[in-house]
Design a protein around this motif. Structure first.
Motif, PDB file in Angstrom:
ATOM      1  N   ILE A  64      44.213  46.241  38.889  1.00 34.89           N
ATOM      2  CA  ILE A  64      45.237  46.609  39.870  1.00 34.89           C
ATOM      3  C   ILE A  64      46.266  45.478  39.995  1.00 34.89           C
ATOM      4  O   ILE A  64      45.893  44.333  40.289  1.00 34.89           O
ATOM      5  CB  ILE A  64      44.599  46.881  41.243  1.00 34.89           C
ATOM      6  CG1 ILE A  64      43.577  48.018  41.125  1.00 34.89           C
ATOM      7  CG2 ILE A  64      45.666  47.212  42.281  1.00 34.89           C
ATOM      8  CD1 ILE A  64      42.764  48.238  42.393  1.00 34.89           C
ATOM      9  N   PRO A  65      47.549  45.753  39.788  1.00 34.97           N
ATOM     10  CA  PRO A  65      48.575  44.704  39.910  1.00 34.97           C
ATOM     11  C   PRO A  65      48.636  44.153  41.324  1.00 34.97           C
ATOM     12  O   PRO A  65      48.470  44.870  42.307  1.00 34.97           O
ATOM     13  CB  PRO A  65      49.872  45.438  39.547  1.00 34.97           C
ATOM     14  CG  PRO A  65      49.443  46.630  38.761  1.00 34.97           C
ATOM     15  CD  PRO A  65      48.119  47.037  39.341  1.00 34.97           C
ATOM     16  N   GLY A  66      48.875  42.832  41.416  1.00 36.56           N
ATOM     17  CA  GLY A  66      49.040  42.202  42.714  1.00 36.56           C
ATOM     18  C   GLY A  66      50.420  42.481  43.283  1.00 36.56           C
ATOM     19  O   GLY A  66      51.347  42.881  42.558  1.00 36.56           O
ATOM     20  N   ASN A  67      50.576  42.276  44.579  1.00 40.38           N
ATOM     21  CA  ASN A  67      51.838  42.525  45.272  1.00 40.38           C
ATOM     22  C   ASN A  67      52.778  41.324  45.085  1.00 40.38           C
ATOM     23  O   ASN A  67      52.547  40.251  45.648  1.00 40.38           O
ATOM     24  CB  ASN A  67      51.579  42.773  46.753  1.00 40.38           C
ATOM     25  CG  ASN A  67      52.844  43.111  47.512  1.00 40.38           C
ATOM     26  OD1 ASN A  67      53.930  43.231  46.937  1.00 40.38           O
ATOM     27  ND2 ASN A  67      52.729  43.280  48.819  1.00 40.38           N
ATOM     28  N   THR A  68      53.828  41.516  44.306  1.00 39.93           N
ATOM     29  CA  THR A  68      54.761  40.427  44.016  1.00 39.93           C
ATOM     30  C   THR A  68      55.992  40.450  44.914  1.00 39.93           C
ATOM     31  O   THR A  68      56.987  39.780  44.632  1.00 39.93           O
ATOM     32  CB  THR A  68      55.210  40.483  42.544  1.00 39.93           C
ATOM     33  OG1 THR A  68      55.833  41.754  42.282  1.00 39.93           O
ATOM     34  CG2 THR A  68      54.024  40.301  41.605  1.00 39.93           C
ATOM     35  N   SER A  69      55.927  41.226  46.000  1.00 38.75           N
ATOM     36  CA  SER A  69      57.069  41.302  46.934  1.00 38.75           C
ATOM     37  C   SER A  69      57.037  40.107  47.891  1.00 38.75           C
ATOM     38  O   SER A  69      56.697  40.232  49.072  1.00 38.75           O
ATOM     39  CB  SER A  69      57.022  42.614  47.718  1.00 38.75           C
ATOM     40  OG  SER A  69      57.108  43.719  46.855  1.00 38.75           O
ATOM     41  N   ASN A  70      57.337  38.954  47.365  1.00 42.52           N
ATOM     42  CA  ASN A  70      57.370  37.731  48.163  1.00 42.52           C
ATOM     43  C   ASN A  70      58.442  36.808  47.605  1.00 42.52           C
ATOM     44  O   ASN A  70      59.091  37.124  46.595  1.00 42.52           O
ATOM     45  CB  ASN A  70      55.994  37.044  48.169  1.00 42.52           C
ATOM     46  CG  ASN A  70      55.453  36.813  46.766  1.00 42.52           C
ATOM     47  OD1 ASN A  70      56.033  36.075  45.980  1.00 42.52           O
ATOM     48  ND2 ASN A  70      54.337  37.462  46.448  1.00 42.52           N
ATOM     49  N   LEU A  72      58.391  34.100  45.957  1.00 49.31           N
ATOM     50  CA  LEU A  72      58.185  33.576  44.605  1.00 49.31           C
ATOM     51  C   LEU A  72      58.156  34.677  43.551  1.00 49.31           C
ATOM     52  O   LEU A  72      58.312  34.402  42.365  1.00 49.31           O
ATOM     53  CB  LEU A  72      56.884  32.775  44.547  1.00 49.31           C
ATOM     54  CG  LEU A  72      56.852  31.491  45.374  1.00 49.31           C
ATOM     55  CD1 LEU A  72      55.451  30.881  45.349  1.00 49.31           C
ATOM     56  CD2 LEU A  72      57.872  30.482  44.850  1.00 49.31           C
ATOM     57  N   GLY A  73      57.932  35.914  43.969  1.00 50.87           N
ATOM     58  CA  GLY A  73      57.856  37.010  43.005  1.00 50.87           C
ATOM     59  C   GLY A  73      56.620  36.944  42.140  1.00 50.87           C
ATOM     60  O   GLY A  73      56.660  37.296  40.955  1.00 50.87           O
ATOM     61  N   SER A  74      55.502  36.515  42.719  1.00 50.56           N
ATOM     62  CA  SER A  74      54.261  36.420  41.950  1.00 50.56           C
ATOM     63  C   SER A  74      53.068  36.681  42.856  1.00 50.56           C
ATOM     64  O   SER A  74      53.179  36.628  44.084  1.00 50.56           O
ATOM     65  CB  SER A  74      54.127  35.031  41.313  1.00 50.56           C
ATOM     66  OG  SER A  74      54.051  34.018  42.304  1.00 50.56           O
ATOM     67  N   ALA A  75      51.933  36.989  42.244  1.00 51.22           N
ATOM     68  CA  ALA A  75      50.706  37.237  42.995  1.00 51.22           C
ATOM     69  C   ALA A  75      49.516  36.832  42.148  1.00 51.22           C
ATOM     70  O   ALA A  75      49.475  37.100  40.942  1.00 51.22           O
ATOM     71  CB  ALA A  75      50.600  38.701  43.391  1.00 51.22           C
ATOM     72  N   VAL A  76      48.552  36.175  42.782  1.00 53.28           N
ATOM     73  CA  VAL A  76      47.332  35.740  42.095  1.00 53.28           C
ATOM     74  C   VAL A  76      46.149  36.496  42.679  1.00 53.28           C
ATOM     75  O   VAL A  76      45.955  36.524  43.897  1.00 53.28           O
ATOM     76  CB  VAL A  76      47.107  34.224  42.258  1.00 53.28           C
ATOM     77  CG1 VAL A  76      45.797  33.810  41.585  1.00 53.28           C
ATOM     78  CG2 VAL A  76      48.280  33.442  41.680  1.00 53.28           C
ATOM     79  N   THR A  77      45.364  37.123  41.804  1.00 52.73           N
ATOM     80  CA  THR A  77      44.114  37.768  42.207  1.00 52.73           C
ATOM     81  C   THR A  77      42.967  36.906  41.699  1.00 52.73           C
ATOM     82  O   THR A  77      42.652  36.922  40.504  1.00 52.73           O
ATOM     83  CB  THR A  77      44.000  39.184  41.612  1.00 52.73           C
ATOM     84  OG1 THR A  77      45.144  39.965  42.000  1.00 52.73           O
ATOM     85  CG2 THR A  77      42.730  39.874  42.089  1.00 52.73           C
ATOM     86  N   PRO A  78      42.348  36.101  42.576  1.00 53.75           N
ATOM     87  CA  PRO A  78      41.304  35.186  42.116  1.00 53.75           C
ATOM     88  C   PRO A  78      39.973  35.884  41.901  1.00 53.75           C
ATOM     89  O   PRO A  78      39.633  36.846  42.609  1.00 53.75           O
ATOM     90  CB  PRO A  78      41.212  34.172  43.267  1.00 53.75           C
ATOM     91  CG  PRO A  78      41.578  34.968  44.479  1.00 53.75           C
ATOM     92  CD  PRO A  78      42.614  35.972  44.017  1.00 53.75           C
ATOM     93  N   VAL A  79      39.217  35.407  40.937  1.00 48.57           N
ATOM     94  CA  VAL A  79      37.832  35.827  40.738  1.00 48.57           C
ATOM     95  C   VAL A  79      37.015  34.543  40.675  1.00 48.57           C
ATOM     96  O   VAL A  79      36.588  34.106  39.604  1.00 48.57           O
ATOM     97  CB  VAL A  79      37.660  36.681  39.469  1.00 48.57           C
ATOM     98  CG1 VAL A  79      36.242  37.263  39.415  1.00 48.57           C
ATOM     99  CG2 VAL A  79      38.677  37.813  39.429  1.00 48.57           C
TER     100      VAL A  79
END
Length: 216
Positions: A64-70, A72-79
């Motif tokens: 599932i793509p992360g929400n980049t509406s911020n 910085l235009g990026s999102a990290v999904t950590p595992v």
């Protein structure tokens, strides 16, 4: 001669101990993290093995793509170990990173891990800076399928330079690699680093520092 050999062997033993001491070595099949334990160890205490289930070793949703509406235009999904308790003591983790067009993962470092990144979609400009006194920038544009390594502790960044969205997968050599965002660390600490220290370090006027601090 024998004493020289002993010194060399002792030095190598110490060097090997330092190299392998980043994470505790497993002494059993697994040590599923027990976040409710009050025990204080270098990592997390082990859950009773009789309570271990398959979901302690599983994570869903990395597709599932992360929400980049911020900003910085990026999102990290950590595992990390927080998401997969079974990673405890194993010295590995991973993350999905999504980038909007021109999205940025700002300069940062991982104090406890080397990172190896694979581009799965899009085109990324990546790079890291070597330590003093050289401060050399090692940088490259990566295409889909390309891989790049960020050595442990060095400041690095990623930016989407393709025409559309992008995403990558990173593997890291720690269950809890940590992240030090350069800008947040310097201008958003609690309590704040004194303005005159930052102004002198960056050779700028105090008003510039005050404006930067106001953004964090």
């Amino acid at each position: 001669m024998a004493s020289h050999i002993l010194v060399i062997v002792s030095f190598l033993a110490v060097a090997c101990a330092v190299v392998t001491s980043f994470e505790p070595s497993p002494l059993q099949d697994f040590c599923v993290a027990d976040p409710t334990s009050s025990a204080r160890v270098n990592g997390l205490a082990c859950l009773d093995s009789n309570m271990v289930q398959a979901n302690h070793f599983s994570f869903s949703g990395l597709h599932i793509p992360g929400n980049t509406s911020n900003a910085l235009g990026s999102a990290v999904t950590p595992v990390f170990v927080g998401q997969i308790p079974g990673l405890n003591t194993l010295g590995i983790s991973m993350a999905r990173i999504d980038y909007a067009p021109w999205g940025l993962i700002p300069p940062h470092s991982h104090p406890r891990a080397t990172e190896i990144l694979t581009v799965l979609e899009g085109r990324l400009l990546v790079g890291f800076v070597t330590s003093n006194p050289d401060n050399g920038l090692i940088s490259k544009v990566l295409e889909k399928g390309d891989v790049f390594v960020f050595p442990i502790g060095l400041v690095h960044f990623q930016r989407n330079v393709g025409l559309g969205s992008a995403f990558s997968i990173s593997s890291l050599s720690s269950q809890n690699p940590g992240v030090v965002l350069v800008a947040n660390t310097l201008f958003g600490s609690t309590p704040s680093i004194p303005n005159d220290i930052l102004a002198k370090a960056f050779q700028v006027d105090m008003s510039v520092v005050e404006k930067l601090q106001a953004q964090f």
